[in-house]
Design a protein around this motif. Structure first.
Motif, PDB file in Angstrom:
ATOM      1  N   LEU A 231       0.866  -1.175   0.000  1.00  0.00           N
ATOM      2  CA  LEU A 231       0.000   0.000   0.000  1.00  0.00           C
ATOM      3  C   LEU A 231       0.903   1.225   0.000  1.00  0.00           C
ATOM      4  O   LEU A 231       1.715   1.400   0.914  1.00  0.00           O
ATOM      5  CB  LEU A 231      -0.915   0.005   1.225  1.00  0.00           C
ATOM      6  N   MET A 232       0.769   2.059  -1.047  1.00  0.00           N
ATOM      7  CA  MET A 232       1.672   3.200  -1.198  1.00  0.00           C
ATOM      8  C   MET A 232       0.873   4.469  -1.465  1.00  0.00           C
ATOM      9  O   MET A 232      -0.169   4.432  -2.130  1.00  0.00           O
ATOM     10  CB  MET A 232       2.657   2.943  -2.345  1.00  0.00           C
ATOM     11  N   TYR A 233       1.368   5.577  -0.933  1.00  0.00           N
ATOM     12  CA  TYR A 233       0.754   6.885  -1.143  1.00  0.00           C
ATOM     13  C   TYR A 233       1.776   7.817  -1.783  1.00  0.00           C
ATOM     14  O   TYR A 233       2.911   7.916  -1.323  1.00  0.00           O
ATOM     15  CB  TYR A 233       0.295   7.492   0.187  1.00  0.00           C
ATOM     16  N   GLY A 234       1.347   8.508  -2.831  1.00  0.00           N
ATOM     17  CA  GLY A 234       2.202   9.515  -3.441  1.00  0.00           C
ATOM     18  C   GLY A 234       3.234   8.929  -4.378  1.00  0.00           C
ATOM     19  O   GLY A 234       4.143   8.220  -3.955  1.00  0.00           O
ATOM     20  N   TRP A 267       7.152   5.365  -6.555  1.00  0.00           N
ATOM     21  CA  TRP A 267       6.481   5.506  -5.277  1.00  0.00           C
ATOM     22  C   TRP A 267       7.493   5.404  -4.139  1.00  0.00           C
ATOM     23  O   TRP A 267       8.664   5.169  -4.370  1.00  0.00           O
ATOM     24  CB  TRP A 267       5.414   4.424  -5.121  1.00  0.00           C
ATOM     25  N   ASN A 268       6.992   5.565  -2.936  1.00  0.00           N
ATOM     26  CA  ASN A 268       7.814   5.480  -1.730  1.00  0.00           C
ATOM     27  C   ASN A 268       8.765   6.670  -1.611  1.00  0.00           C
ATOM     28  O   ASN A 268       9.949   6.522  -1.315  1.00  0.00           O
ATOM     29  CB  ASN A 268       8.612   4.170  -1.685  1.00  0.00           C
ATOM     30  N   TYR A 285       4.595   4.084   2.658  1.00  0.00           N
ATOM     31  CA  TYR A 285       4.773   2.723   2.143  1.00  0.00           C
ATOM     32  C   TYR A 285       4.456   1.742   3.261  1.00  0.00           C
ATOM     33  O   TYR A 285       5.072   1.775   4.323  1.00  0.00           O
ATOM     34  CB  TYR A 285       6.205   2.508   1.649  1.00  0.00           C
ATOM     35  N   GLN A 286       3.463   0.885   3.019  1.00  0.00           N
ATOM     36  CA  GLN A 286       3.083  -0.125   3.997  1.00  0.00           C
ATOM     37  C   GLN A 286       3.018  -1.476   3.287  1.00  0.00           C
ATOM     38  O   GLN A 286       2.322  -1.621   2.282  1.00  0.00           O
ATOM     39  CB  GLN A 286       1.724   0.203   4.624  1.00  0.00           C
ATOM     40  N   PRO A 326       9.988  -0.991   4.658  1.00  0.00           N
ATOM     41  CA  PRO A 326       9.981  -0.408   3.308  1.00  0.00           C
ATOM     42  C   PRO A 326      11.331  -0.586   2.638  1.00  0.00           C
ATOM     43  O   PRO A 326      12.361  -0.707   3.311  1.00  0.00           O
ATOM     44  CB  PRO A 326       9.671   1.068   3.565  1.00  0.00           C
ATOM     45  N   PRO A 327      11.363  -0.611   1.308  1.00  0.00           N
ATOM     46  CA  PRO A 327      12.642  -0.747   0.600  1.00  0.00           C
ATOM     47  C   PRO A 327      13.484   0.513   0.761  1.00  0.00           C
ATOM     48  O   PRO A 327      12.986   1.585   1.114  1.00  0.00           O
ATOM     49  CB  PRO A 327      12.215  -0.964  -0.854  1.00  0.00           C
TER      50      PRO A 327
END
Length: 380
Positions: A231-234, A267-268, A285-286, A326-327
């Motif tokens: 699940l990622m934002y932005g 992302w991330n 980042y989840q 997260p990576p």
């Protein structure tokens, strides 16, 4: 004059990788690469901006909504044919066994369900003479179930058959802005679109690390699944469209376009979208890992041991959930790119035949890495 669109031949069950579809494109079964005009040419062939638009030199759209839900396997014809039919009984006219034809529908890509929503938000779409500016917000989801689901459903559980039941899921919401121009010259017109992506959110399975299987041997049943979700934002990204359309010559016109070249979102990382959504930087980042296991089941587990005692559900089923770090860098999600070749034949001043031959370079979000052919006739 009123415009009538007649679907002539639609060998495509969908419009290849097209999130944006106007009624004219739908009526022509997606054979739109040569005759799209104004801002409707964006996403199809930007070179068409160099040709006069039938509605004048300026077009403005203050908003529209485009909703689509589809599967890529079962057409209405297939549903009517197989609904209520005995799949084991040969067809009285062809002699074919319906079960074989039904399974063949799923053999190449399995079952694929897709849903998409496009909104002209937050601004508008505008084209003037040979340039266009378009904005929209896209929501899309892509679910893929492998062929073994259909095989298990139709043929039942076969001994020593290891069924691959891994599901793949991708979904996203993003804002897209385009600037496009078309340039006429002696042999026709060329054009380009520069596309910017602002990813809002993404949710999906890590297809490289997720797996699910089911196996029955002569003594026991084994099943398990392991999924990693993200699940990622932005996110931010960019893409490029290039196109060429010839002049009309003896009633013929040809076009070629490459869409979403190099298109991908990263992302991330901190973005304006993340701040607008109110998501903390630590939560952009989840990722979680889900593990499901069935104990290796034997007949004793179904009928009880010598004392008649059967195991409890908790003793034979195990489920675990854990969070992943997260990576170190960004996560790259590709946006579908494709090639489109178009042909137009002006049969007379009121009738035109159009044809498109298209293929995507990716197999995600309404795109297919196979060639598709669509044809249509327009009567003005």
């Amino acid at each position: 004059m009123r415009r009538f669109l007649i679907l002539f031949v639609g060998l495509t069950a969908f419009l290849q990788a097209q999130f944006d579809r106007d009624p004219r494109a739908v009526g022509l079964a997606g054979a739109y690469g040569t005759i799209s005009r104004g801002f409707s040419a964006v996403g199809w062939n930007p070179a068409n901006l160099a040709f006069p638009d039938s509605s004048g030199h300026t077009r403005i759209s203050l908003g529209y909504v485009n909703l689509r839900i589809q599967n890529t396997v079962l057409s209405l014809k297939d549903l009517n044919y197989y609904n209520g039919r005995d799949l084991e009984r040969p067809d009285p006219y062809t002699g074919e066994i319906p079960k074989e034809g039904f399974l063949e529908l799923f053999r190449e890509d399995g079952f694929r369900g897709e849903a998409g929503l496009t909104l002209v938000v937050p601004f508008l779409s505008l084209s003037h003479k040979n340039w266009a500016v378009t904005t929209r917000t896209i929501s899309a989801a892509d679910l893929i179930m492998p062929y073994d689901y259909a095989d298990l459903f139709v043929n039942g559980n076969r001994i020593l058959q290891d069924y691959d039941l891994t599901i793949d899921l991708n979904s996203m919401v993003m804002a897209v802005a385009d600037f496009s121009m078309g340039f006429p010259f002696e042999l026709g017109a060329v054009g380009f679109t520069v596309r910017y992506f602002q990813g809002l959110t993404y949710y999906g399975f890590d297809s490289d690390e997720s797996t699910a299987h089911f196996l029955t041997d002569t003594t026991s049943l084994k099943a398990g699944a392991e999924y990693i979700t993200r699940l990622m934002y932005g996110g931010t990204g960019a893409g490029l469209d290039l196109g060429y359309t010839s002049n009309l010559w003896n009633g013929w016109q040809f076009s070629v376009a490459l869409n979403n070249l190099f298109a991908q979102t990263y992302w991330n990382k901190p973005t304006y979208a993340r701040m607008l959504l109110g998501v903390d930087e630590a939560d952009i980042y989840q990722s979680k890992k889900y593990v499901y296991r069935l104990k290796e089941l034997t007949p004793m587990d179904f009928f009880g041991d010598t004392t008649g005692v059967m195991p409890t559900f908790e003793e034979i089923y195990m489920a675990e959930e854990s969070s992943l770090d997260p990576p170190d860098g960004t996560v790259k999600i590709r946006y579908p790119a494709w090639a489109r070749f178009g042909l137009r034949r002006q049969l007379n001043p009121e009738v035109v035949w159009v044809s498109d031959f298209s293929a995507s370079f990716h197999n995600i979000f309404f795109a297919r890495d196979s060639w598709l052919w669509s044809n249509g006739i327009e009567i003005v």
